[in-house]
Design a protein around this motif. Structure first.
Motif, short mmCIF file in Angstrom:
data_model
loop_
_atom_site.label_atom_id
_atom_site.label_comp_id
_atom_site.label_asym_id
_atom_site.label_seq_id
_atom_site.Cartn_x
_atom_site.Cartn_y
_atom_site.Cartn_z
N ARG A 290 3.86 7.41 -1.01
CA ARG A 290 3.11 8.50 -0.38
C ARG A 290 3.30 9.82 -1.12
O ARG A 290 3.44 10.88 -0.52
N THR B 278 -5.08 1.89 -0.31
CA THR B 278 -4.46 3.20 -0.13
C THR B 278 -5.52 4.27 -0.30
O THR B 278 -6.27 4.24 -1.28
N PRO C 57 0.83 -1.21 0.00
CA PRO C 57 0.00 0.00 0.00
C PRO C 57 0.86 1.26 0.00
O PRO C 57 2.02 1.24 0.43
N GLY C 58 0.28 2.36 -0.50
CA GLY C 58 1.00 3.62 -0.55
C GLY C 58 2.07 3.68 -1.60
O GLY C 58 2.84 4.65 -1.66
N GLU D 18 -3.64 3.73 4.85
CA GLU D 18 -3.10 2.53 4.19
C GLU D 18 -3.49 1.30 4.99
O GLU D 18 -3.43 1.31 6.23
#
Length: 642
Positions: free
Chosen positions: A109, A642, A92-93, A624
């Motif tokens: 991010r 995300t 995620p991210g 996330e």
């Protein structure tokens, strides 16, 4: 940390999705004594042994108060993770980077991620070659600011890779020796061969070993004209006894044919939906000497030199007052464009070579362990796209790190600390051509292919009338630092992790390019140094067996660099070549037997400065979530939000 309005709905969805899981985990933990179910984890998919590369301490991943996705070698193989872009599907991210089709690094991010090798930051890779992430024993995607042992880094996070020689060591340790040869074939002419070998032996009463890994690719691709070829070698040697250990090793990588491409030009909605392409050529510009390219004098002969050779010329003549000389005037119409056809020519260049070396010595000293490490990395890359962009990136990285880890107690509190010092030198040469205005992406008719009147000259040629490097930057940065990281077990369930780092950054740069808009910044050496402090404080609480909540606050900094890691002269002149950053993160990590999950909420902020000296704040925030479930010995499921 509460949910901000901008992402409240995503936060709520993530919490509702994980709530049943947390309840189930708690119930499972309570019933654990009644029933034991054993499911093999050959992928190390759920339970992966912790790594001291993250914080410098021997902590399991669930004990580290940060969002981390760790992927073992078997999972890398089973999930077919060949490039950093593949991480976007499992962590995620994480998002693919923008390098015109070459997977140099990912975005974490909202920020371009740093790449590390065994805990050391590598030379920047601005898409000169695909980072060989598939040849790893382990990949760690760490989101947020860099820990104190690493120093300055981008606030979004970093990717740390452990080479495959570590896997060879593990297998040799079990069997004494190893020899493996393999390969793979795929669609569109994909051809890869690899081999691994290792041997453990006794040397003067000490345990010793030699390990190596080779990989070679010579492939074609879906896109016509992209025919990648690469070679990778990783090697390591170890020597140890009961009190000390020494490991030395490195890697060499070379590639060609991973050409950057803009894909299609003359993009319309009809082209995207139905493949309908606008055809036509501009006959005004001519390759007068017949050498297969356009030099600046040949362009000026047709359109003049209004505003010299600057981007202002491009803006005025293409945007505000379109010049007739730039209009399509031959073969104008439409045609269906094959999706495998993209903007490439045989003149395009994509060559890169890297060399990496390391030495790691550790010895028992008193109640703790002393560790001395050295690291070297280099990059030599050349890029050229025939619409007019060219670049050459040369970088050398040297870093030394000394650390001492020791467990100790303070009354009833058990602590584990690491203190140390490091010195890093980054030497960079960045040459680029795109400022002078001699480039255009819409001149070429992709249905006809490249021609002499749409291929712009490159600075690698020796043509007397050829284009020169617009930017020719030589940059040197150093970082001398001391750091300390401590993990404290305050109670049976409550833990504290704190770190502090002090850095002295020094930068020196000089630009001798042909296109410098501010003459005061050209052909002059600029120098500056700055002292910075960074710190991190985290609390984690084990709510019940297998479920841990944490909160982290960190302030860090990052060097404001160009594509290849150098410092531009205007940054030094304005004294803003180091940017501050801040992270607030809270999350939950849970796991039991074959199931593991995590949830993180974050808000991060970093300072941004433009070439004119304007300073702004960039803020990003998000949620996330990650879930891994080992269904059986053969089946597993992975989900990321995300």
């Amino acid at each position: 940390m509460g949910c901000n309005r901008a992402y409240r709905h995503d936060c709520a969805r993530a919490l509702f999705a994980l709530a049943p899981l947390l309840v189930a985990l708690q119930a499972h933990a309570q019933d654990f004594s009644d029933e034991i179910i054993v499911i093999a984890d050959p992928l190390e998919f759920v339970a992966l042994e912790g790594s001291r590369n993250v914080y410098g301490l021997n902590l399991d991943y669930d004990e580290i108060p940060r969002a981390i996705s760790a992927i073992g070698d078997e999972a890398i193989d089973r999930f077919n993770i060949d490039s950093v872009d593949d991480l976007a599907a499992i962590a995620p991210g994480t998002f693919t980077g923008s390098f015109f089709g070459v997977p140099g690094s990912v975005t974490l991010r909202g920020n371009r991620a740093d790449t590390y090798f065994r805990g050391f930051k590598r030379a920047e890779n601005p898409g000169t070659f695909p980072t060989p992430i598939g040849a790893s024993e382990r990949i760690e995607v760490v989101r947020g600011t860099t820990p104190a042992i690493y120093g300055a880094g981008r606030v979004g996070g970093f990717v740390n890779m452990t080479p495959l020689t570590a896997l060879t060591q593990r297998r040799v340790g079990a069997e004494g020796s190893l020899l493996e040869i393999g390969g793979s074939n795929g669609s569109y002419g994909k051809r890869i061969a690899n081999a691994a070998a290792g041997k453990a032996f006794n040397l003067g009463g000490k345990d010793a070993g030699l390990y190596g890994y080779l990989e070679y690719e010579n492939s074609e691709s879906f896109y016509r004209g992209v025919e990648p070829e690469r070679f990778l070698f990783q090697g390591a040697a170890t020597l140890s006894d009961d009190k000390w250990s020494l490991e030395t090793g490195g890697a060499f990588y070379s590639s060609k044919g991973y050409k950057q491409t803009i894909g299609w030009n003359r993009v319309t909605q009809a082209l995207i939906d139905d493949g309908v392409y606008i055809t036509g050529r501009d006959a005004d510009l001519s390759d007068l000497n017949g050498d297969g390219k356009l030099t600046p004098d040949e362009v000026d002969a047709a359109v003049g030199s209004f505003f010299g050779a600057s981007n202002i010329r491009q803006f005025i003549e293409f945007g505000v007052f379109p010049a007739p000389a730039f209009a399509l005037d031959a073969g104008v119409g439409t045609a269906t464009l094959d999706r495998r056809t993209v903007f490439l020519s045989d003149r395009d260049i994509a060559d890169a070579a890297t060399g990496t070396a390391y030495a790691d010595f550790s010895v028992t000293a008193g109640a703790g362990e002393l560790r001395l490490q050295a690291f070297y990395d280099s990059l030599d890359g050349q890029l050229y796209q025939s619409y007019g962009f060219a670049a050459e990136y040369i970088a050398d990285v040297v870093e030394f790190r000394a650390s001492y880890e020791v467990p100790w107690t303070l009354g009833p509190v058990a602590l584990d600390s690491v203190v140390g010092a490091s010195w890093r030198r980054y030497d960079n040469e960045t040459r680029q051509t795109f400022l002078s205005g001699y480039l255009a992406v819409d001149r070429r008719d992709l249905t006809q292919g490249p021609a002499g009147n749409d291929i712009f000259d490159d600075p690698f040629s020796d043509d007397a009338n050829g284009i020169r490097w617009d930017t020719d930057l030589s940059s040197l940065t150093t970082d001398l630092a001391v750091f300390a990281v401590t993990s404290a077990k305050l109670t049976d369930r409550l833990s504290l992790l704190a770190s502090l780092r002090l850095d002295r950054f020094a930068a020196s740069s000089r630009n001798e390019g042909a296109t410098i808009f501010n003459p005061a910044l050209g052909f002059t050496q600029f120098k500056d140094d700055v002292f910075k402090a960074s710190y991190e404080v985290s609390l984690s609480y084990e709510a019940f067996d297998g479920v841990r909540a944490y909160a982290t606050f960190a302030e860090n900094n990052a060097l404001e660099t160009n594509d290849a890691g150098g410092i531009e002269v205007d940054r030094i002149d304005q004294r803003n070549f180091v940017a501050d950053s801040q992270l607030i993160e809270a999350g939950v990590k849970a796991g039991a037997d074959a199931l593991t999950a995590s949830l993180a909420l974050y808000r991060q902020e970093r300072t941004r400065a433009d070439p004119f000296g304007n300073v702004d704040q960039e803020i990003s925030k998000g949620v996330e979530a990650e879930l891994r479930y080992l269904l059986s010995d053969r089946w597993s499921a992975n989900a990321a939000l995300t």
